[in-house]
Write a protein that holds these residues in place. Sequence first.
Motif, PDB file in Angstrom:
ATOM      1  N   ASP A  24      -1.487   2.445  -6.063  1.00 53.31           N
ATOM      2  CA  ASP A  24      -0.752   1.794  -4.889  1.00 53.31           C
ATOM      3  C   ASP A  24       0.262   1.139  -5.562  1.00 53.31           C
ATOM      4  OD1 ASP A  24      -0.760  -0.961  -3.170  1.00 53.31           O
ATOM      5  OD2 ASP A  24      -1.312   0.975  -2.174  1.00 53.31           O
ATOM      6  N   GLU A  25       1.323   1.139  -4.573  1.00 54.94           N
ATOM      7  CA  GLU A  25       2.685   0.410  -4.988  1.00 54.94           C
ATOM      8  C   GLU A  25       2.542  -1.030  -5.162  1.00 54.94           C
ATOM      9  OE1 GLU A  25       2.411   2.698  -2.581  1.00 54.94           O
ATOM     10  OE2 GLU A  25       3.430   4.322  -2.722  1.00 54.94           O
ATOM     11  N   GLN A  26       1.741  -1.568  -4.307  1.00 51.69           N
ATOM     12  CA  GLN A  26       1.693  -3.136  -4.471  1.00 51.69           C
ATOM     13  C   GLN A  26       0.689  -3.425  -5.386  1.00 51.69           C
ATOM     14  OE1 GLN A  26       3.759  -4.778  -2.599  1.00 51.69           O
ATOM     15  NE2 GLN A  26       4.490  -2.753  -1.889  1.00 51.69           N
ATOM     16  N   THR A  27      -0.697  -2.942  -5.111  1.00 49.85           N
ATOM     17  CA  THR A  27      -1.586  -3.412  -5.982  1.00 49.85           C
ATOM     18  C   THR A  27      -1.953  -2.997  -7.487  1.00 49.85           C
ATOM     19  OG1 THR A  27      -3.050  -1.743  -5.256  1.00 49.85           O
ATOM     20  CG2 THR A  27      -3.073  -3.990  -3.903  1.00 49.85           C
ATOM     21  N   GLY A  28      -1.327  -1.606  -7.479  1.00 46.81           N
ATOM     22  CA  GLY A  28      -1.454  -0.827  -8.947  1.00 46.81           C
ATOM     23  C   GLY A  28      -3.108  -0.329  -8.989  1.00 46.81           C
ATOM     24  N   ASP A  31      -5.176   4.620  -5.129  1.00 42.87           N
ATOM     25  CA  ASP A  31      -5.448   4.721  -3.471  1.00 42.87           C
ATOM     26  C   ASP A  31      -6.466   6.077  -3.254  1.00 42.87           C
ATOM     27  OD1 ASP A  31      -5.306   4.601  -0.870  1.00 42.87           O
ATOM     28  OD2 ASP A  31      -3.347   4.170  -0.607  1.00 42.87           O
TER      29      ASP A  31
END
Length: 154
Positions: A24-28, A31
């Motif tokens: 995920d781009e935000q959490t790493g 997904d």
Amino acid sequence: MPAFATIADLESRFPNDLALVAADEQTGVRDDVRIGLGLDDATTEIRAILAARYSAADLAALDESSLAVVKVYCIDIAFYRIALAFSRSTENIKERYDQAIKRLEAIASGKGALTTTNTGAGSSPADTAGDVGQNEVIVEAPERVFTRERLGRI
């Protein structure tokens, strides 16, 4: 209609790459929802290509060896779609995708084949009216008009 491959199949084939490509781009964090959507899209694409030669019933009845072949192609297609969804595609991923599509199209055009657990041999057309596959030929013809008995012996 289940997918031809699972997240576990992707993990076993690409253990390190999957976490990098599908983070995920935000959490790493990986997904899994988007990975599942990629697998579903790959399965839909495979079914669309193979529909040129195989019915839905044939695809649902693929035997173990044919399922293994389709699974390999599904993994490559899904991995490409997942990489695109995360904007992390590479030339290597694209090349595997292109090869999978090319091979599936070859199978659909008759240059290869998948086998099923369906059997069509040994039964009459009346018995198989609902079970006729796309590649089976059923011939129904009227009774002969000119026979030796009807013409008499000459």
